[in-house]
Motif scaffolding. Sequence first.
Motif, short mmCIF file in Angstrom:
data_model
loop_
_atom_site.label_atom_id
_atom_site.label_comp_id
_atom_site.label_asym_id
_atom_site.label_seq_id
_atom_site.Cartn_x
_atom_site.Cartn_y
_atom_site.Cartn_z
N SER A 199 39.57 -6.76 16.75
CA SER A 199 39.55 -5.69 15.76
C SER A 199 40.34 -6.17 14.57
CB SER A 199 40.18 -4.40 16.31
OG SER A 199 39.41 -3.88 17.36
N ALA A 200 39.93 -5.77 13.39
CA ALA A 200 40.58 -6.28 12.19
C ALA A 200 42.03 -5.84 12.12
CB ALA A 200 39.84 -5.76 10.95
N PRO A 201 42.95 -6.71 11.65
CA PRO A 201 44.34 -6.33 11.48
C PRO A 201 44.52 -5.48 10.25
CG PRO A 201 44.02 -8.54 10.65
CD PRO A 201 42.70 -8.09 11.23
N HIS A 202 45.61 -4.76 10.22
CA HIS A 202 45.94 -3.97 9.04
C HIS A 202 46.26 -4.92 7.90
CE1 HIS A 202 48.46 -1.33 6.47
NE2 HIS A 202 47.62 -0.42 6.88
N PRO A 203 45.75 -4.69 6.68
CA PRO A 203 45.99 -5.58 5.57
C PRO A 203 47.49 -5.84 5.36
CG PRO A 203 44.34 -3.96 4.98
CD PRO A 203 44.88 -3.56 6.31
N GLY A 204 47.84 -7.11 5.21
CA GLY A 204 49.21 -7.49 4.95
C GLY A 204 50.07 -7.62 6.18
N GLU A 205 49.53 -7.31 7.36
CA GLU A 205 50.32 -7.36 8.58
C GLU A 205 50.07 -8.68 9.29
OE1 GLU A 205 50.77 -4.89 12.78
OE2 GLU A 205 49.63 -4.07 11.11
N ASP A 215 42.20 -9.68 5.92
CA ASP A 215 43.59 -9.61 5.50
C ASP A 215 43.77 -9.36 4.01
OD1 ASP A 215 44.56 -10.16 8.10
OD2 ASP A 215 44.23 -12.29 7.80
N ASP A 216 42.82 -9.80 3.22
CA ASP A 216 42.99 -9.76 1.76
C ASP A 216 41.85 -8.99 1.11
OD1 ASP A 216 43.59 -10.14 -0.86
OD2 ASP A 216 43.44 -12.32 -0.84
N PRO A 217 42.04 -7.70 0.83
CA PRO A 217 40.98 -6.91 0.20
C PRO A 217 40.49 -7.48 -1.12
CG PRO A 217 42.74 -5.49 1.02
CD PRO A 217 43.24 -6.90 1.12
N ALA A 218 41.34 -8.26 -1.81
CA ALA A 218 40.94 -8.82 -3.10
C ALA A 218 39.80 -9.82 -2.97
CB ALA A 218 42.15 -9.49 -3.76
N THR A 219 39.59 -10.36 -1.77
CA THR A 219 38.51 -11.33 -1.57
C THR A 219 37.17 -10.67 -1.25
OG1 THR A 219 38.98 -11.55 0.81
CG2 THR A 219 40.17 -13.02 -0.69
N ARG A 220 37.17 -9.34 -1.09
CA ARG A 220 35.94 -8.64 -0.73
C ARG A 220 35.12 -8.36 -1.99
NH1 ARG A 220 39.19 -4.10 2.80
NH2 ARG A 220 40.28 -5.60 4.17
N PRO A 221 33.85 -8.76 -2.01
CA PRO A 221 33.02 -8.46 -3.17
C PRO A 221 32.74 -6.97 -3.28
CG PRO A 221 31.69 -9.42 -1.43
CD PRO A 221 33.12 -9.52 -0.98
N GLU A 222 32.35 -6.55 -4.45
CA GLU A 222 32.04 -5.14 -4.65
C GLU A 222 30.91 -4.71 -3.72
OE1 GLU A 222 30.66 -2.10 -8.26
OE2 GLU A 222 31.06 -4.23 -8.67
N GLY A 223 31.09 -3.58 -3.08
CA GLY A 223 30.08 -3.07 -2.16
C GLY A 223 30.28 -3.51 -0.72
N ALA A 224 31.28 -4.36 -0.46
CA ALA A 224 31.52 -4.82 0.92
C ALA A 224 32.10 -3.69 1.75
CB ALA A 224 32.48 -6.00 0.92
N ARG A 225 31.60 -3.54 2.97
CA ARG A 225 32.10 -2.53 3.89
C ARG A 225 32.31 -3.19 5.26
NH1 ARG A 225 28.23 2.65 3.67
NH2 ARG A 225 29.77 3.30 5.23
N PRO A 226 33.16 -2.59 6.11
CA PRO A 226 33.37 -3.19 7.43
C PRO A 226 32.10 -3.13 8.28
CG PRO A 226 34.43 -1.04 7.29
CD PRO A 226 33.97 -1.38 5.90
#
Length: 211
Positions: free
Chosen positions: A5-11, A176-187
């Motif tokens: 499962s994905a970790p919490h961002p920054g953790e 881990d890094d939301p800044a790397t997600r392109p626009e429109g990306a969802r889990p």
Amino acid sequence: MTENSAPHPGEEKRHSVRLTDPRALRAYAHPLRMTLVGQLRRHGPFTATRAAELTGESVASCSYHLRILAKYGLVEEAPGGRGREKPWRATARYTEWPGYSEDPSVAQATDELNVAVAERYFGRFAQVLQNRTDVTKEWREAELFGDALVYLTPDELHALGERIDELLDAYLDREDDPATRPEGARPVSFLKIAYLDPDPDPDPGTDDDKD
């Protein structure tokens, strides 16, 4: 076997916690405990009170199961607690366990855990499919839903799994890094499942297909 499962961002977490004790394997094979670990990896740290809000279970039940998970190294107390409201966090990004063991007790406990994980995967998938009114045409057409029967050796199946992992690796940093997600990306939940088909092939030497 591995569950993620994905970790919490920054953790920061270690890569994985590996379960080999039959008691730990059976302890983890509990729907609420697997849910709690998954929620902590994605939304934690949080307290038992918040866990109850996320799961719909009682605070007492969540507190009890969090303590069981801590006993086997899957979660731990996080700093920042106040009074009796102590936060918890997951100890690793992944949970791993043996795919095979010579120890009968480990093998049996592993099988039980695999069944519990499969039921959780497909129970959640079926639940998602029941309510699709808010899923756009674009996402519906992009989703994957199907199967294939292929003839492989164990080595080939292992190599195929490694190739799939290599493809997925290109997207893992986005956890881990939301800044790397392109626009429109969802889990997106991506399941890797391949198992030896139990249905025997017809004997090629028989005349079943002949007139």
